[in-house]
Scaffold this active site. Structure first.
Site, PDB file in Angstrom:
ATOM      1  N   ASP A  48       0.835  -1.205   0.000  1.00  0.00           N
ATOM      2  CA  ASP A  48       0.000   0.000   0.000  1.00  0.00           C
ATOM      3  C   ASP A  48       0.863   1.247   0.000  1.00  0.00           C
ATOM      4  O   ASP A  48       0.452   2.301   0.475  1.00  0.00           O
ATOM      5  CB  ASP A  48      -0.919  -0.022   1.232  1.00  0.00           C
ATOM      6  CG  ASP A  48      -2.048   1.003   1.105  1.00  0.00           C
ATOM      7  OD1 ASP A  48      -2.618   1.365   2.158  1.00  0.00           O
ATOM      8  OD2 ASP A  48      -2.335   1.440  -0.022  1.00  0.00           O
ATOM      9  N   LYS A  55       2.703   3.487  -5.671  1.00  0.00           N
ATOM     10  CA  LYS A  55       2.189   2.480  -6.616  1.00  0.00           C
ATOM     11  C   LYS A  55       3.237   2.074  -7.650  1.00  0.00           C
ATOM     12  O   LYS A  55       3.210   0.961  -8.130  1.00  0.00           O
ATOM     13  CB  LYS A  55       0.919   2.999  -7.284  1.00  0.00           C
ATOM     14  CG  LYS A  55      -0.125   3.520  -6.282  1.00  0.00           C
ATOM     15  CD  LYS A  55      -0.335   2.603  -5.074  1.00  0.00           C
ATOM     16  CE  LYS A  55      -0.995   3.315  -3.920  1.00  0.00           C
ATOM     17  NZ  LYS A  55      -0.919   2.538  -2.656  1.00  0.00           N
ATOM     18  N   ASP A 115      -3.212  -3.013  -2.572  1.00  0.00           N
ATOM     19  CA  ASP A 115      -4.278  -2.018  -2.585  1.00  0.00           C
ATOM     20  C   ASP A 115      -4.162  -1.157  -3.850  1.00  0.00           C
ATOM     21  O   ASP A 115      -3.096  -1.045  -4.466  1.00  0.00           O
ATOM     22  CB  ASP A 115      -4.187  -1.128  -1.339  1.00  0.00           C
ATOM     23  CG  ASP A 115      -5.405  -0.211  -1.190  1.00  0.00           C
ATOM     24  OD1 ASP A 115      -5.276   0.845  -0.564  1.00  0.00           O
ATOM     25  OD2 ASP A 115      -6.479  -0.553  -1.722  1.00  0.00           O
ATOM     26  N   ASN A 116      -5.267  -0.526  -4.255  1.00  0.00           N
ATOM     27  CA  ASN A 116      -5.271   0.519  -5.285  1.00  0.00           C
ATOM     28  C   ASN A 116      -4.845   0.072  -6.676  1.00  0.00           C
ATOM     29  O   ASN A 116      -4.268   0.871  -7.431  1.00  0.00           O
ATOM     30  CB  ASN A 116      -4.369   1.686  -4.869  1.00  0.00           C
ATOM     31  CG  ASN A 116      -4.628   2.166  -3.481  1.00  0.00           C
ATOM     32  OD1 ASN A 116      -3.741   2.087  -2.620  1.00  0.00           O
ATOM     33  ND2 ASN A 116      -5.815   2.680  -3.234  1.00  0.00           N
ATOM     34  N   GLU A 175     -11.432   4.145  -1.012  1.00  0.00           N
ATOM     35  CA  GLU A 175     -11.872   4.386   0.364  1.00  0.00           C
ATOM     36  C   GLU A 175     -12.740   5.641   0.481  1.00  0.00           C
ATOM     37  O   GLU A 175     -12.419   6.692  -0.053  1.00  0.00           O
ATOM     38  CB  GLU A 175     -10.672   4.478   1.316  1.00  0.00           C
ATOM     39  CG  GLU A 175      -9.566   5.403   0.906  1.00  0.00           C
ATOM     40  CD  GLU A 175      -8.490   4.687   0.097  1.00  0.00           C
ATOM     41  OE1 GLU A 175      -8.782   3.664  -0.524  1.00  0.00           O
ATOM     42  OE2 GLU A 175      -7.361   5.198   0.056  1.00  0.00           O
TER      43      GLU A 175
HETATM   44  C1  LIG Z   1       9.170   3.224  -0.708  1.00  0.00           C
HETATM   45  N1  LIG Z   1       8.375   3.192   0.509  1.00  0.00           N
HETATM   46  N2  LIG Z   1       8.607   2.343   1.507  1.00  0.00           N
HETATM   47  C2  LIG Z   1       7.714   2.611   2.463  1.00  0.00           C
HETATM   48  C3  LIG Z   1       6.872   3.666   2.069  1.00  0.00           C
HETATM   49  C4  LIG Z   1       5.790   4.342   2.672  1.00  0.00           C
HETATM   50  C5  LIG Z   1       5.197   5.376   1.959  1.00  0.00           C
HETATM   51  C6  LIG Z   1       4.068   6.157   2.594  1.00  0.00           C
HETATM   52  O1  LIG Z   1       3.270   5.353   3.445  1.00  0.00           O
HETATM   53  C7  LIG Z   1       3.191   6.767   1.531  1.00  0.00           C
HETATM   54  C8  LIG Z   1       3.178   8.141   1.358  1.00  0.00           C
HETATM   55  C9  LIG Z   1       2.392   8.676   0.342  1.00  0.00           C
HETATM   56  C10 LIG Z   1       1.660   7.852  -0.533  1.00  0.00           C
HETATM   57  C11 LIG Z   1       1.704   6.466  -0.339  1.00  0.00           C
HETATM   58  C12 LIG Z   1       1.024   5.544  -1.293  1.00  0.00           C
HETATM   59  N3  LIG Z   1      -0.415   5.541  -1.248  1.00  0.00           N
HETATM   60  C13 LIG Z   1      -1.083   6.244  -2.167  1.00  0.00           C
HETATM   61  O2  LIG Z   1      -0.490   6.979  -2.965  1.00  0.00           O
HETATM   62  C14 LIG Z   1      -2.577   6.154  -2.181  1.00  0.00           C
HETATM   63  C15 LIG Z   1      -3.277   7.142  -2.867  1.00  0.00           C
HETATM   64  C16 LIG Z   1      -4.667   7.113  -2.900  1.00  0.00           C
HETATM   65  C17 LIG Z   1      -5.400   8.186  -3.653  1.00  0.00           C
HETATM   66  C18 LIG Z   1      -6.459   7.853  -4.491  1.00  0.00           C
HETATM   67  C19 LIG Z   1      -7.163   8.839  -5.167  1.00  0.00           C
HETATM   68  C20 LIG Z   1      -6.780  10.151  -5.014  1.00  0.00           C
HETATM   69  F1  LIG Z   1      -7.454  11.136  -5.660  1.00  0.00           F
HETATM   70  C21 LIG Z   1      -5.707  10.502  -4.183  1.00  0.00           C
HETATM   71  C22 LIG Z   1      -5.027   9.519  -3.506  1.00  0.00           C
HETATM   72  C23 LIG Z   1      -5.384   6.100  -2.262  1.00  0.00           C
HETATM   73  C24 LIG Z   1      -4.670   5.103  -1.590  1.00  0.00           C
HETATM   74  O3  LIG Z   1      -5.319   4.086  -0.965  1.00  0.00           O
HETATM   75  C25 LIG Z   1      -3.280   5.117  -1.555  1.00  0.00           C
HETATM   76  O4  LIG Z   1      -2.637   4.105  -0.899  1.00  0.00           O
HETATM   77  C26 LIG Z   1       2.454   5.937   0.711  1.00  0.00           C
HETATM   78  C27 LIG Z   1       5.642   5.721   0.697  1.00  0.00           C
HETATM   79  C28 LIG Z   1       6.703   5.029   0.087  1.00  0.00           C
HETATM   80  C29 LIG Z   1       7.314   4.015   0.809  1.00  0.00           C
HETATM   81 MG   LIG Z   2      -4.001   2.511  -0.474  1.00  0.00          MG
END
Ligand SMILES: Cn1ncc2cc([C@H](O)c3cccc(CNC(=O)c4cc(-c5ccc(F)cc5)cc(O)c4O)c3)ccc21
Ligand SMILES: [Mg+2]
Length: 214
Positions: free
Chosen positions: A141, A144, A169-170, A199
């Site tokens: 998650d 992406k 997810d997603n 969600e």
């Molecule tokens: C490399 N690495 N290793 C660990 C690790 C941890 C992170 C952070 O936890 C992190 C920060 C920002 C974004 C995310 C990804 N999640 C998303 O981008 C997402 C978007 C949407 C959505 C959907 C529609 C919209 F209009 C806007 C956002 C719905 C969703 O459920 C999501 O999960 C994850 C990042 C890289 C990492």
């Molecule tokens: Mg997600």
């Protein structure tokens, strides 16, 4: 200075959820996201699918990529048997701080280790740092565009065994097209798509379950 959305979510949990009660923490976050501010937690609809897969797998070793505020971490940890090794990776230190407090409010701090760092750096360290040879269940998650490189990293590091289950997810919104194409065209995975919605919205989304065949 202005608080962040994760900080406001934490305040809502501390105000509305009962300490030591994971269900009330989950409900408080869902209420906050439905009535105050949308946030990218897996949510209640996809969360129920996550619950069912975790329960079915009943894993001894679990990895989550992308802790964010710890919502799915709490959903997973509350279902695990005693002695299960559960690690969640979060690169953003501010998210780590909020997630640890939300997980602690749920009383699940002893069930999961929140590790600060990036999946690409930490996945190769799972054996040496945590003594984990293979994962029974992995929840993807995070960013992406990291799903594909990271599943390849799992293979290269020998972290998958026959029957390991990955749940992503997603896969529709925002989407992970290269990942989907890879697992669906690979003879090494058996896949199932769970249709749902983004969600807290009516937008189409879903989860992809992939079982490693060895
Ligand atoms: C490399 N690495 N290793 C660990 C690790 C941890 C992170 C952070 O936890 C992190 C920060 C920002 C974004 C995310 C990804 N999640 C998303 O981008 C997402 C978007 C949407 C959505 C959907 C529609 C919209 F209009 C806007 C956002 C719905 C969703 O459920 C999501 O999960 C994850 C990042 C890289 C990492
Ligand atoms: Mg997600």
């Amino acid at each position: 200075t202005r608080s962040t959305r994760p900080q406001r979510m934490l305040k809502a949990v501390q105000k509305n959820a009962t300490k030591g009660n994971p269900e009330s923490v989950i409900s408080a976050i869902d209420y906050f996201c439905k009535h105050s501010e949308w946030a990218m937690n897996v949510g209640d609809e996809k969360g129920s699918i996550l619950d069912s897969v975790v329960t079915e797998v009943n894993p001894s070793t679990v990895l989550e990529l992308g802790t964010y505020c710890g919502y799915s971490t709490v959903r997973i940890a509350r279902l695990l048997s005693p002695g299960t090794k559960f690690i969640t990776l979060e690169f953003n230190p501010a998210n780590v701080t909020v997630a640890r407090q939300i997980i602690a409010h749920a009383g699940l701090q002893d069930k999961v280790t929140v590790v600060e760092g990036s999946s690409g750096d930490l996945i190769p360290q799972m054996k040496e740092r945590f003594g984990i040879t293979t994962f029974d269940f992995i929840f993807l998650d995070h960013w992406k565009d990291r799903y594909l490189p990271d599943i390849k990293l799992f293979e290269e590091c020998g972290l998958l065994r026959k029957g390991s289950v990955l749940l992503a997810d997603n896969v529709i919104c925002p989407g992970a097209p290269e990942y989907l194409e890879y697992v669906r065209n690979s003879p090494r995975y058996e896949n199932r798509y769970y249709p749902a919605h983004l969600e807290y919205t009516k937008v189409e989304d879903g989860l992809e379950k992939s079982v490693f065949l060895g």
